[in-house]
Design a protein around this motif. Structure first.
Motif: not given
Ligand code: GLU
Length: 447
Positions: A39, A41-43, A75, A231, A235, A249, A253
């Motif tokens: 996936r 998962a952009p904010s 997200e 978050y 997530h 990712r 992280w």
């Molecule tokens: N929403 C997070 C971001 O924009 C995604 C982190 C992830 O992929 O777990 O960096």
């Protein structure tokens, strides 16, 4: 009634379902053996970053080459930072590179909703379950109290945070917590960590190998006072119920991994596999630093789209960053589709990938040079319509002439390679169109 259940019901009176219902509602995906579910998962906090395009490309290719699923989830739980419409823009920019998720917050899918703010009913069920199990608790500490704790820790030179004896509300009884809620006190929900700093949390990262960290001891906030999840918690719940198998990712992280592993273990869920991708860096003098949203035009995918770098060239460039053996493969397969190349986590470089504009330009030149006249004419027309209306009008005035111009020195042993991007074309050929020819002559006469 069990006292924990009373507390959980007081906080979530509307929640009637349990985790078992969610397991049924979002069952494991029926996919071929070895298929990966990945996936992006952009904010929704701004434009598509070059690093995010890289991560999406890699995640998408792994899903596709294993006959799996690639989905896109928004997200948006940090609503203060949200820039309205930026989620849709990000998907639009991905699609300009042919990266189309199988499921997303625009196209939907059976594991949705794909927007976190619409998934509150799911988080509530899981948090209620954690409270019932004694794995989460309400915390009533005010900002002043938290500042006070921090000051005390600084004075004693102890680690900052909400943990152990400093975690005041962890030690409240359920009855005390119920009374405070009934008095109308504001609260957040914290996860009750069972971590021990002396012990190790271990992750076998697919790119980096085995990594050990001290276990997490912080009682992190999982639900804020606005009742939205944080978050770290959201997530993880999403990746479980969307049945993500591989979390690909950015490496930023990696340090949060002890928290994530602990949550998975506490809830009793199977952990996904992790691949933390290298961050894209920039060389500045003799130093390397992360591509910065504020300082570097190259950080924004929009910049490359506006300039008209061909999508296939840009993707090819990113593939050279993704796998160290890609370029060798390219030499052996000069005309092949880049997606015939199989990505391999083991072939990903570990130290941050350096963004190299010159290399991108060389690859773009090659890709534009390899296009047929009708192909480059069609792509340039599409680009011009969006980014250079004057060029688009000239093409429209004589599209036959334009294609002829594009066929000059094309094909054969040594095709021309003087275009790096679509925006290079018009300045070179414009005088061939009547209107501009006349203008060129008039200007010559004037001077
Ligand atoms: N929403 C997070 C971001 O924009 C995604 C982190 C992830 O992929 O777990 O960096």
């Amino acid at each position: 009634m069990n006292i924990r259940l009373r507390l959980a019901n007081l906080i979530f009176p509307e929640v009637k379902k349990g985790i078992a219902d969610l397991e049924k509602e979002f069952p494991k995906r029926q996919l071929p053996e070895g298929a990966m579910v990945t996936r992006f998962a952009p904010s929704p906090t701004g434009f598509l970053h070059t690093g995010s395009l890289f991560a999406s490309l890699v995640s998408w290719r792994y899903a596709k080459q294993s006959k799996g699923v690639f989905f896109c989830r928004l997200e948006d739980t940090d609503q203060k930072r949200e820039i309205s419409g930026s989620g849709d823009k990000v998907l639009e920019e991905l699609s300009a590179f042919g990266i189309i998720p199988d499921e997303s917050f625009v196209s939907g899918g059976t594991y949705g909703p794909y927007v976190q703010s619409q998934r509150k009913f799911i988080y509530d069920i899981v948090i209620k379950h954690l409270i019932e199990q004694g794995l989460a608790y309400p915390c009533f500490c005010t900002h002043e109290e938290l500042d006070h704790i921090r000051a005390e820790q600084e004075a004693k030179k102890e680690n900052p945070g909400y943990y152990g004896a400093y975690a005041k509300c962890r030690h409240l009884s359920e009855i005390e917590a119920i009374n405070k809620i009934e008095e109308g006190k504001s609260f957040v929900i914290r996860f009750r960590s069972n971590g021990d700093e002396e012990k190790k949390a271990v992750v076998d990262d697919l790119i980096r190998g085995r990594i050990e960290f001290p276990e997490n001891v912080q009682d992190i906030v999982i639900m804020k006072s606005d009742f939205l999840p944080t978050y770290h918690f959201a997530h993880l719940v999403d990746d479980h119920f969307m049945r993500t198998t591989h979390i690909t990712r950015g490496e930023e992280w990696l340090s949060s991994i002890p928290i994530h592993l602990q949550l998975f273990e506490a809830i009793g869920w199977e952990k996904p596999l992790y691949a933390h991708l290298p961050v894209i860096m920039k060389q500045e003098g003799d130093k390397r630093r992360k591509l910065s949203k504020r300082k570097d035009v190259e950080a924004s995918v929009r910049f490359f789209l506006e300039q008209g770098y061909p999508a296939e060239g840009f993707l090819e460039y990113l593939m050279t960053i993704a796998n160290t053996n890609f370029e060798e493969w390219r030499l052996d397969h000069p005309m092949a589709n880049i997606f015939d190349f199989k990505l391999d986590f083991q072939k990903m470089s570990l130290d941050g990938a350096l963004f190299d504009l010159e290399k991108l330009s060389n690859i773009s030149k090659e890709r534009l040079g390899a296009m047929s006249a009708s192909e480059i004419a069609m792509n340039a027309t599409t680009w011009a319509k969006e980014y250079q209306p004057e060029f688009a009008r000239a093409i429209e005035s004589d599209s036959h002439l334009f294609e002829q111009l594009m066929s000059i020195e094309r094909g054969g042993e040594k095709p021309r390679k003087d275009y790096i991007k679509y925006s290079d074309i018009f300045p070179i050929i414009q005088f061939m169109f009547d209107e501009y020819y006349q203008k060129a002559i008039d200007e010559e006469l004037v001077f």
